[in-house]
Scaffold this active site. Structure first.
Site, PDB file in Angstrom:
ATOM      1  N   HIS A   1       0.839  -1.210   0.000  1.00  0.00           N
ATOM      2  CA  HIS A   1       0.000   0.000   0.000  1.00  0.00           C
ATOM      3  C   HIS A   1       0.869   1.253   0.000  1.00  0.00           C
ATOM      4  CE1 HIS A   1      -2.880  -2.855   2.132  1.00  0.00           C
ATOM      5  NE2 HIS A   1      -3.586  -2.469   1.086  1.00  0.00           N
TER       6      HIS A   1
ATOM      7  N   GLN B   1      -9.082  -7.859 -10.500  1.00  0.00           N
ATOM      8  CA  GLN B   1      -9.697  -6.634  -9.980  1.00  0.00           C
ATOM      9  C   GLN B   1      -9.256  -5.432 -10.808  1.00  0.00           C
ATOM     10  OE1 GLN B   1     -10.113  -5.506  -5.693  1.00  0.00           O
ATOM     11  NE2 GLN B   1      -8.263  -4.332  -6.012  1.00  0.00           N
TER      12      GLN B   1
ATOM     13  N   LEU C   1       3.093  -9.356  -0.725  1.00  0.00           N
ATOM     14  CA  LEU C   1       2.507  -8.744   0.468  1.00  0.00           C
ATOM     15  C   LEU C   1       0.991  -8.717   0.348  1.00  0.00           C
ATOM     16  CD1 LEU C   1       4.905  -5.748   1.246  1.00  0.00           C
ATOM     17  CD2 LEU C   1       4.895  -8.052   2.175  1.00  0.00           C
TER      18      LEU C   1
HETATM   19  O1  PAF Z   1      -8.107  -4.265  -3.170  1.00  0.00           O
HETATM   20  C1  PAF Z   1      -8.773  -3.854  -2.211  1.00  0.00           C
HETATM   21  O2  PAF Z   1      -8.274  -3.568  -1.120  1.00  0.00           O
HETATM   22  C2  PAF Z   1     -10.274  -3.666  -2.374  1.00  0.00           C
HETATM   23  O3  PAF Z   1     -10.799  -4.637  -3.226  1.00  0.00           O
HETATM   24  C3  PAF Z   1     -10.672  -2.261  -2.843  1.00  0.00           C
HETATM   25  C4  PAF Z   1     -10.131  -1.935  -4.215  1.00  0.00           C
HETATM   26  C5  PAF Z   1     -10.174  -1.230  -1.840  1.00  0.00           C
HETATM   27  C6  PAF Z   1     -12.201  -2.143  -2.915  1.00  0.00           C
HETATM   28  O4  PAF Z   1     -12.800  -2.418  -1.696  1.00  0.00           O
END
Ligand code: PAF
Length: 275
Positions: A34, A150, A181
């Site tokens: 992140h 995604q 991670l």
């Molecule tokens: O990848 C994630 O953490 C989630 O799927 C997201 C993109 C924040 C949507 O809830």
């Protein structure tokens, strides 16, 4: 850094940001992956918004919604130190009002692989990302390649709904031992973590085979499965697809993704390699 929890507070804070906005949506329990997205957003934009919201509509019955890791204090500190301008941490009631319009993921890309194993997961994921992109009105939004399907679905949604946000794919960040991670790595015992390393090993094997000239996807998948079978108790899938998520028989250089989803103990992990 401003921390906002209600839609009105967020909108007010957002109004005061001039210039370009980089947005990093997350479900919290932030890790270096992140942080990498946040840093990239910071480098490429005037301001950065991060959201932390464990989105209930993307969890299926019996999944880990209730026990999804929460690290609110550490997350706030990470965002503050990384120079985030607004941290948006809404409640479910703020984001959803009940009987809502739904977004349905497309038939192939949305219902194969993770979409097949977790039917409806991508519908809920797209629904929340659409809400967040609209609220933040971000210029750029940053997503990790680890969640390849995604990422691909969000890019398609942005294209199909003519949204203004540019979706930026970011490389997978791995621990020193090679494990990708993930906030869910926290669930692994020491022994499970060692077993989980067979996932990056299987992907590495695929990479070595391709470098050595192998193009047949069945051969590559079989070698990967051999490695995985020794250590993971349940392989959800080992698949080789093109960037449209269609199965392929031959590796297409610069257009292939090799994906693994497997359960180690009770923890479902995903990982992949972009070829
Ligand atoms: O990848 C994630 O953490 C989630 O799927 C997201 C993109 C924040 C949507 O809830």
């Amino acid at each position: 850094m401003l921390i906002t929890k209600t839609i009105d507070d967020f909108k007010n804070a957002r109004k005061d940001l001039n210039g370009t906005i980089g947005f990093v949506p997350t479900m919290g329990a932030l890790h270096k992956g992140h942080l990498n997205l946040i840093q990239r957003a910071k480098e490429e934009n005037d301001h950065v918004i991060v959201s932390i919201f464990v989105n209930p509509t993307q969890f299926l019955e019996g999944e880990d919604l209730e026990k999804y890791p929460k690290k609110e204090v550490a997350d706030k500190e990470i965002c503050k130190l990384a120079g985030v301008d607004i941290l948006f941490m809404p409640t479910s009631d703020a984001m959803y009002e009940g009987d809502e319009l739904k977004i349905i993921a497309p038939k192939i890309r949305g219902y194969v692989l993770d979409g097949h194993n977790r039917p409806g997961h991508f519908d809920g994921m797209l629904q929340i990302v659409m809400k967040l992109l609209n609220l933040t009105n971000a210029d750029m939004a940053y997503f990790g390649k680890k969640d390849a399907q995604q990422l691909s679905l969000i890019s398609q949604m942005v294209k199909n709904y003519f949204l203004k946000t540019v979706i930026v794919p970011c490389d997978i960040v791995r621990d020193i031992d090679g494990l990708a991670l993930s906030s869910r790595n926290i669930y692994l015992t020491k022994e499970e973590r060692t077993n989980a390393l067979s996932i990056p090993s299987a992907l590495q094997k695929a990479s070595q085979m391709i470098i050595a000239g192998e193009r047949n996807t069945e051969n590559i998948k079989n070698s990967m499965i051999d490695i995985l079978n020794k250590n993971v108790n349940n392989i959800d899938y080992v698949e080789i697809v093109n960037r449209d998520f269609k199965n392929i028989n031959e590796i297409e250089i610069k257009n292939t993704i090799i994906l693994v989803a497997a359960k180690v103990g009770q923890t479902r992990l995903i990982d992949n390699l972009w070829v």
